[in-house]
Scaffold this motif. Sequence first.
Motif, mmCIF file in Angstrom:
data_model
loop_
_atom_site.group_PDB
_atom_site.id
_atom_site.type_symbol
_atom_site.label_atom_id
_atom_site.label_comp_id
_atom_site.label_asym_id
_atom_site.label_seq_id
_atom_site.Cartn_x
_atom_site.Cartn_y
_atom_site.Cartn_z
ATOM 1 N N VAL A 11 34.816 6.122 -18.916
ATOM 2 C CA VAL A 11 34.710 7.011 -19.973
ATOM 3 C C VAL A 11 35.033 5.929 -21.292
ATOM 4 O O VAL A 11 36.040 5.342 -20.918
ATOM 5 N N THR A 12 34.189 5.899 -22.044
ATOM 6 C CA THR A 12 34.467 5.209 -23.500
ATOM 7 C C THR A 12 35.192 6.044 -24.644
ATOM 8 O O THR A 12 34.648 6.993 -25.076
ATOM 9 N N TRP A 13 36.310 5.498 -24.775
ATOM 10 C CA TRP A 13 36.949 6.399 -25.783
ATOM 11 C C TRP A 13 37.036 5.487 -27.322
ATOM 12 O O TRP A 13 36.866 4.191 -27.157
ATOM 13 N N PRO A 14 36.836 6.009 -28.242
ATOM 14 C CA PRO A 14 36.811 5.515 -29.599
ATOM 15 C C PRO A 14 38.138 4.730 -29.932
ATOM 16 O O PRO A 14 39.274 5.356 -29.476
ATOM 17 N N ASP A 15 38.263 3.676 -30.617
ATOM 18 C CA ASP A 15 39.441 3.275 -31.106
ATOM 19 C C ASP A 15 39.952 3.872 -32.192
ATOM 20 O O ASP A 15 39.445 3.045 -33.225
ATOM 21 N N ARG A 23 47.808 7.796 -33.817
ATOM 22 C CA ARG A 23 47.725 7.486 -32.366
ATOM 23 C C ARG A 23 47.237 8.734 -31.622
ATOM 24 O O ARG A 23 47.161 8.658 -30.285
ATOM 25 N N GLY A 24 46.719 9.749 -32.340
ATOM 26 C CA GLY A 24 46.020 10.649 -31.589
ATOM 27 C C GLY A 24 44.753 10.283 -30.864
ATOM 28 O O GLY A 24 44.294 9.165 -30.876
ATOM 29 N N ARG A 25 44.315 11.093 -29.975
ATOM 30 C CA ARG A 25 43.112 10.708 -29.072
ATOM 31 C C ARG A 25 41.900 11.551 -29.637
ATOM 32 O O ARG A 25 41.965 12.920 -29.888
ATOM 33 N N ALA A 26 40.849 10.919 -29.828
ATOM 34 C CA ALA A 26 39.766 11.587 -30.565
ATOM 35 C C ALA A 26 38.834 11.925 -29.358
ATOM 36 O O ALA A 26 38.978 11.229 -28.134
ATOM 37 N N PRO A 27 37.723 12.581 -29.228
ATOM 38 C CA PRO A 27 37.062 13.027 -28.201
ATOM 39 C C PRO A 27 36.119 11.677 -27.495
ATOM 40 O O PRO A 27 35.878 10.870 -28.411
ATOM 41 N N ALA A 28 35.612 11.783 -26.310
ATOM 42 C CA ALA A 28 35.107 10.663 -25.850
ATOM 43 C C ALA A 28 33.691 10.362 -26.299
ATOM 44 O O ALA A 28 33.109 11.540 -26.808
ATOM 45 N N LEU A 29 33.358 9.074 -26.174
ATOM 46 C CA LEU A 29 31.957 8.851 -26.925
ATOM 47 C C LEU A 29 30.929 9.077 -26.089
ATOM 48 O O LEU A 29 29.829 9.594 -26.320
ATOM 49 N N PHE A 30 31.069 8.657 -24.839
ATOM 50 C CA PHE A 30 30.145 8.646 -23.644
ATOM 51 C C PHE A 30 30.989 8.182 -22.266
ATOM 52 O O PHE A 30 32.088 7.494 -22.387
ATOM 53 N N GLY A 31 30.250 8.434 -21.147
ATOM 54 C CA GLY A 31 30.877 8.266 -19.958
ATOM 55 C C GLY A 31 30.017 7.974 -18.726
ATOM 56 O O GLY A 31 28.428 8.227 -19.186
ATOM 57 N N ARG A 32 30.153 7.564 -17.761
ATOM 58 C CA ARG A 32 29.264 7.314 -16.593
ATOM 59 C C ARG A 32 30.102 7.532 -15.184
ATOM 60 O O ARG A 32 31.467 7.247 -15.099
ATOM 61 N N VAL A 33 29.391 8.338 -14.310
ATOM 62 C CA VAL A 33 29.894 8.732 -13.232
ATOM 63 C C VAL A 33 29.085 7.965 -12.098
ATOM 64 O O VAL A 33 27.808 8.182 -12.227
ATOM 65 N N VAL A 34 29.597 7.262 -11.345
ATOM 66 C CA VAL A 34 28.784 6.662 -10.171
ATOM 67 C C VAL A 34 28.975 7.198 -8.820
ATOM 68 O O VAL A 34 29.957 7.162 -8.541
ATOM 69 N N PRO A 59 37.600 17.974 -19.828
ATOM 70 C CA PRO A 59 36.056 18.421 -19.329
ATOM 71 C C PRO A 59 35.281 17.311 -19.707
ATOM 72 O O PRO A 59 35.547 16.506 -20.668
ATOM 73 N N LEU A 60 34.434 16.957 -18.825
ATOM 74 C CA LEU A 60 33.664 15.912 -18.712
ATOM 75 C C LEU A 60 32.158 16.358 -18.320
ATOM 76 O O LEU A 60 31.946 16.758 -17.323
ATOM 77 N N TRP A 61 31.149 16.553 -19.445
ATOM 78 C CA TRP A 61 30.057 17.116 -19.114
ATOM 79 C C TRP A 61 28.821 16.074 -18.890
ATOM 80 O O TRP A 61 28.960 15.195 -19.665
ATOM 81 N N CYS A 62 28.289 16.269 -17.792
ATOM 82 C CA CYS A 62 27.357 15.304 -17.318
ATOM 83 C C CYS A 62 25.920 15.548 -17.410
ATOM 84 O O CYS A 62 25.655 16.844 -16.908
ATOM 85 N N LYS A 63 24.842 14.605 -17.240
ATOM 86 C CA LYS A 63 23.436 15.160 -17.326
ATOM 87 C C LYS A 63 23.002 13.532 -16.775
ATOM 88 O O LYS A 63 23.603 12.652 -16.714
ATOM 89 N N LYS A 64 22.041 13.869 -16.104
ATOM 90 C CA LYS A 64 20.925 12.514 -15.202
ATOM 91 C C LYS A 64 20.742 11.634 -16.445
ATOM 92 O O LYS A 64 20.132 12.114 -17.461
ATOM 93 N N PHE A 65 21.192 10.384 -16.100
ATOM 94 C CA PHE A 65 20.627 9.356 -17.109
ATOM 95 C C PHE A 65 19.101 9.059 -16.945
ATOM 96 O O PHE A 65 18.625 8.686 -15.599
ATOM 97 N N LEU A 66 18.273 9.127 -17.686
ATOM 98 C CA LEU A 66 16.647 8.944 -17.725
ATOM 99 C C LEU A 66 16.339 7.615 -18.709
ATOM 100 O O LEU A 66 16.357 7.983 -19.836
ATOM 101 N N PRO A 67 16.484 6.500 -18.276
ATOM 102 C CA PRO A 67 16.220 5.486 -19.206
ATOM 103 C C PRO A 67 14.550 5.721 -19.979
ATOM 104 O O PRO A 67 13.569 6.214 -19.020
ATOM 105 N N HIS A 68 14.488 5.073 -20.865
ATOM 106 C CA HIS A 68 13.088 5.413 -21.793
ATOM 107 C C HIS A 68 12.191 4.428 -21.000
ATOM 108 O O HIS A 68 12.361 3.491 -20.655
#
Length: 68
Positions: A11-15, A23-34, A59-68
């Motif tokens: 999961v990539t979190w914004p800095d 020091r709060g936590r913002a929502p995740a930018l994106f992530g990857r499930v392998v 919660p982590l909402w996922c969808k299939k990655f489809l490269p262009h």
Amino acid sequence: MYGKCVEKVEVTWPDIRRRGRGRGRAPALFGRVVFNNSCVPPFILGNKDHAKFWVHGRPLWCKKFLPH
């Protein structure tokens, strides 16, 4: 629920410290499930576009990655 089918979750979190918001936590930018096997995502998704996972109580909402 599906057994041990996840190899790793990234999961990539914004800095937010760079933006001066404290020091709060913002929502995740994106992530990857392998998954351990390529047949697992279609099995979990079925005919849906998205799936919801819980990672460390968030919660982590996922969808299939489809490269262009």
